[in-house]
Scaffold this active site. Sequence first.
Site, PDB file in Angstrom:
ATOM      1  N   LYS A 236       0.830  -1.224   0.000  1.00 30.92           N
ATOM      2  CA  LYS A 236       0.000   0.000   0.000  1.00 30.92           C
ATOM      3  C   LYS A 236       0.855   1.261   0.000  1.00 30.92           C
ATOM      4  CE  LYS A 236      -2.938  -1.492   3.476  1.00 30.92           C
ATOM      5  NZ  LYS A 236      -4.101  -1.324   4.362  1.00 30.92           N
TER       6      LYS A 236
ATOM      7  N   LYS B 149       2.354   2.634   2.171  1.00 29.15           N
ATOM      8  CA  LYS B 149       2.058   3.470   3.345  1.00 29.15           C
ATOM      9  C   LYS B 149       3.184   3.282   4.354  1.00 29.15           C
ATOM     10  CE  LYS B 149      -3.030   3.622   3.574  1.00 29.15           C
ATOM     11  NZ  LYS B 149      -4.207   3.361   4.432  1.00 29.15           N
TER      12      LYS B 149
HETATM   13  N1  C2G Z   1     -12.448   5.086   7.110  1.00 26.00           N
HETATM   14  C1  C2G Z   1     -13.670   5.770   7.223  1.00 26.00           C
HETATM   15  N2  C2G Z   1     -13.666   7.113   7.252  1.00 26.00           N
HETATM   16  C2  C2G Z   1     -12.504   7.805   7.194  1.00 26.00           C
HETATM   17  C3  C2G Z   1     -11.277   7.136   7.106  1.00 26.00           C
HETATM   18  C4  C2G Z   1     -11.267   5.750   7.065  1.00 26.00           C
HETATM   19  O1  C2G Z   1     -14.742   5.133   7.276  1.00 26.00           O
HETATM   20  N3  C2G Z   1     -12.569   9.174   7.220  1.00 26.00           N
HETATM   21  C5  C2G Z   1     -12.475   3.620   7.070  1.00 26.00           C
HETATM   22  C6  C2G Z   1     -11.922   3.074   5.763  1.00 26.00           C
HETATM   23  O2  C2G Z   1     -12.922   3.111   4.742  1.00 26.00           O
HETATM   24  C7  C2G Z   1     -11.556   1.648   6.165  1.00 26.00           C
HETATM   25  C8  C2G Z   1     -11.139   1.812   7.637  1.00 26.00           C
HETATM   26  O3  C2G Z   1     -11.657   3.082   8.075  1.00 26.00           O
HETATM   27  O4  C2G Z   1     -12.706   0.808   6.091  1.00 26.00           O
HETATM   28  C9  C2G Z   1      -9.635   1.795   7.825  1.00 26.00           C
HETATM   29  O5  C2G Z   1      -9.085   2.806   6.996  1.00 26.00           O
HETATM   30  P1  C2G Z   1      -7.540   2.675   6.566  1.00 26.00           P
HETATM   31  O6  C2G Z   1      -6.714   2.421   7.751  1.00 26.00           O
HETATM   32  O7  C2G Z   1      -7.224   3.789   5.624  1.00 26.00           O
HETATM   33  O8  C2G Z   1      -7.593   1.288   5.744  1.00 26.00           O
HETATM   34  P2  C2G Z   1      -7.101   1.008   4.263  1.00 26.00           P
HETATM   35  O9  C2G Z   1      -5.726   1.520   4.068  1.00 26.00           O
HETATM   36  O10 C2G Z   1      -8.174   1.423   3.362  1.00 26.00           O
HETATM   37  O11 C2G Z   1      -6.934  -0.605   4.316  1.00 26.00           O
HETATM   38  O12 C2G Z   1      -7.406  -5.016   2.737  1.00 26.00           O
HETATM   39  C10 C2G Z   1      -8.059  -3.776   2.957  1.00 26.00           C
HETATM   40  C11 C2G Z   1      -7.080  -2.727   3.399  1.00 26.00           C
HETATM   41  O13 C2G Z   1      -6.294  -3.187   4.478  1.00 26.00           O
HETATM   42  C12 C2G Z   1      -7.852  -1.481   3.803  1.00 26.00           C
END
Ligand code: C2G
Length: 129
Positions: free
Chosen positions: A45, A47
């Site tokens: 990712k 990240k």
């Molecule tokens: N999220 C949200 N609102 C935000 C930020 C994040 O609802 N303002 C939700 C994202 O949609 C996700 C969860 O919080 O469902 C975790 O977000 P992230 O840590 O950014 O996860 P991500 O990098 O999207 O990883 O295999 C799937 C991946 O691991 C998802």
Amino acid sequence: MRRIITYGTFDLLHYGHINLLRRAKALGDYLIVVLSTDEFNWNEKQKKCYFTYEQRKQLLEAIRYVDLVIPEKNWEQKRTDMHEYHIDTFVMGDDWKGKFDFLKEEGVEVVYLPRTPEISTTQIKKDLK
Ligand code: C2G
């Protein structure tokens, strides 16, 4: 006992994450969070997390909605996770809408919840700069 699962990085934990976890837990009785490892975040990712996997795991385990935190090591594990953890419902924020519909083939309900607007780890880092 309805078992819910969700996946994510959850770095710099914020209220958008909490809103997601609260609504996910409300769909059942037991919520498993599959937390991206540092290696998965970096390799898959691009990240670079501020907090390590252990620190992010500790934070998640302190949340009342979370019952279990396990590692997300690759993109492929989702299919087997559904069976290994006897999942009823898979939940993600709707930035992933449609991306995981294939999990219906594993017999689970797939739910995409609206993201919380205006908050993201990226935004926090930008604002702090
Ligand atoms: N999220 C949200 N609102 C935000 C930020 C994040 O609802 N303002 C939700 C994202 O949609 C996700 C969860 O919080 O469902 C975790 O977000 P992230 O840590 O950014 O996860 P991500 O990098 O999207 O990883 O295999 C799937 C991946 O691991 C998802």
